[in-house]
Design a protein around this motif. Structure first.
Motif, PDB file in Angstrom:
ATOM      1  N   UNK A   9       0.848  -1.178   0.000  1.00  0.00           N
ATOM      2  CA  UNK A   9       0.000   0.000   0.000  1.00  0.00           C
ATOM      3  C   UNK A   9       0.890   1.236   0.000  1.00  0.00           C
ATOM      4  N   UNK A  10       0.663   2.150  -0.919  1.00  0.00           N
ATOM      5  CA  UNK A  10       1.472   3.352  -1.045  1.00  0.00           C
ATOM      6  C   UNK A  10       0.626   4.569  -0.714  1.00  0.00           C
ATOM      7  N   UNK A  47       6.957  -0.850  -5.538  1.00  0.00           N
ATOM      8  CA  UNK A  47       6.874   0.328  -4.670  1.00  0.00           C
ATOM      9  C   UNK A  47       7.150   1.603  -5.460  1.00  0.00           C
ATOM     10  N   UNK A  48       8.052   1.546  -6.424  1.00  0.00           N
ATOM     11  CA  UNK A  48       8.331   2.718  -7.261  1.00  0.00           C
ATOM     12  C   UNK A  48       7.254   2.909  -8.321  1.00  0.00           C
ATOM     13  N   UNK A  49       6.734   1.814  -8.849  1.00  0.00           N
ATOM     14  CA  UNK A  49       5.611   1.912  -9.800  1.00  0.00           C
ATOM     15  C   UNK A  49       4.440   2.618  -9.130  1.00  0.00           C
ATOM     16  N   UNK A  52       6.684   1.882 -17.732  1.00  0.00           N
ATOM     17  CA  UNK A  52       7.104   1.680 -16.343  1.00  0.00           C
ATOM     18  C   UNK A  52       6.093   0.910 -15.509  1.00  0.00           C
ATOM     19  N   UNK A  53       4.814   1.055 -15.803  1.00  0.00           N
ATOM     20  CA  UNK A  53       3.781   0.430 -14.971  1.00  0.00           C
ATOM     21  C   UNK A  53       3.134  -0.761 -15.664  1.00  0.00           C
ATOM     22  N   UNK A  54       2.753  -0.587 -16.930  1.00  0.00           N
ATOM     23  CA  UNK A  54       2.014  -1.627 -17.644  1.00  0.00           C
ATOM     24  C   UNK A  54       2.911  -2.670 -18.309  1.00  0.00           C
ATOM     25  N   UNK A  55       4.165  -2.322 -18.541  1.00  0.00           N
ATOM     26  CA  UNK A  55       5.064  -3.257 -19.227  1.00  0.00           C
ATOM     27  C   UNK A  55       4.691  -3.479 -20.672  1.00  0.00           C
ATOM     28  N   UNK A  56       4.229  -2.414 -21.324  1.00  0.00           N
ATOM     29  CA  UNK A  56       3.757  -2.513 -22.696  1.00  0.00           C
ATOM     30  C   UNK A  56       4.644  -1.682 -23.616  1.00  0.00           C
ATOM     31  N   UNK A  57       5.384  -2.215 -24.529  1.00  0.00           N
ATOM     32  CA  UNK A  57       5.475  -3.632 -24.862  1.00  0.00           C
ATOM     33  C   UNK A  57       6.389  -4.412 -23.921  1.00  0.00           C
TER      34      UNK A  57
END
Length: 102
Positions: free
Chosen positions: A13-14, A86-88, A69-74
């Motif tokens: 939890x952030x 935690x950084x995401x 950075x968050x979704x990993x797309x692609x």
């Protein structure tokens, strides 16, 4: 906004209070992105410059910051596994707040 929190995929939890560009996002970029000659000043094509707020904001506006950075797309950046959840979560807090220059 001070009471907003999000949950990353790890379940951590952030608290979004205190997440700012100057104190959170810029140091995160310096430690993880603008190293090894990757996302440094002068790059207008991939790998894009991430050394200033304006440069990061351009990647926010086109959706690439969240996608990479968050979704990993692609794929996740930095490669191969991206940054810790935690950084995401901190990036997501900042994006949810409208990615302010604060």
């Amino acid at each position: 906004i001070d009471n907003i929190s999000i949950t990353a995929s790890s379940g951590s939890n952030t608290n979004c209070a205190g997440v700012t560009y100057a104190k959170t996002i810029q140091p995160l970029m310096q430690a993880n992105c603008t190293i090894y000659g990757c996302h440094v000043a002068g790059n207008s094509a991939p790998p894009y410059d991430l050394t200033t707020y304006a440069a990061v904001q351009a990647q926010v506006s086109n959706g690439l910051l969240q996608a990479r950075t968050i979704d990993g797309n692609p794929t996740f950046m930095p490669n191969p596994n991206g940054i810790p959840d935690s950084l995401k979560s901190k990036i997501q807090c900042w994006l949810n707040a409208g990615a302010p220059n604060n």
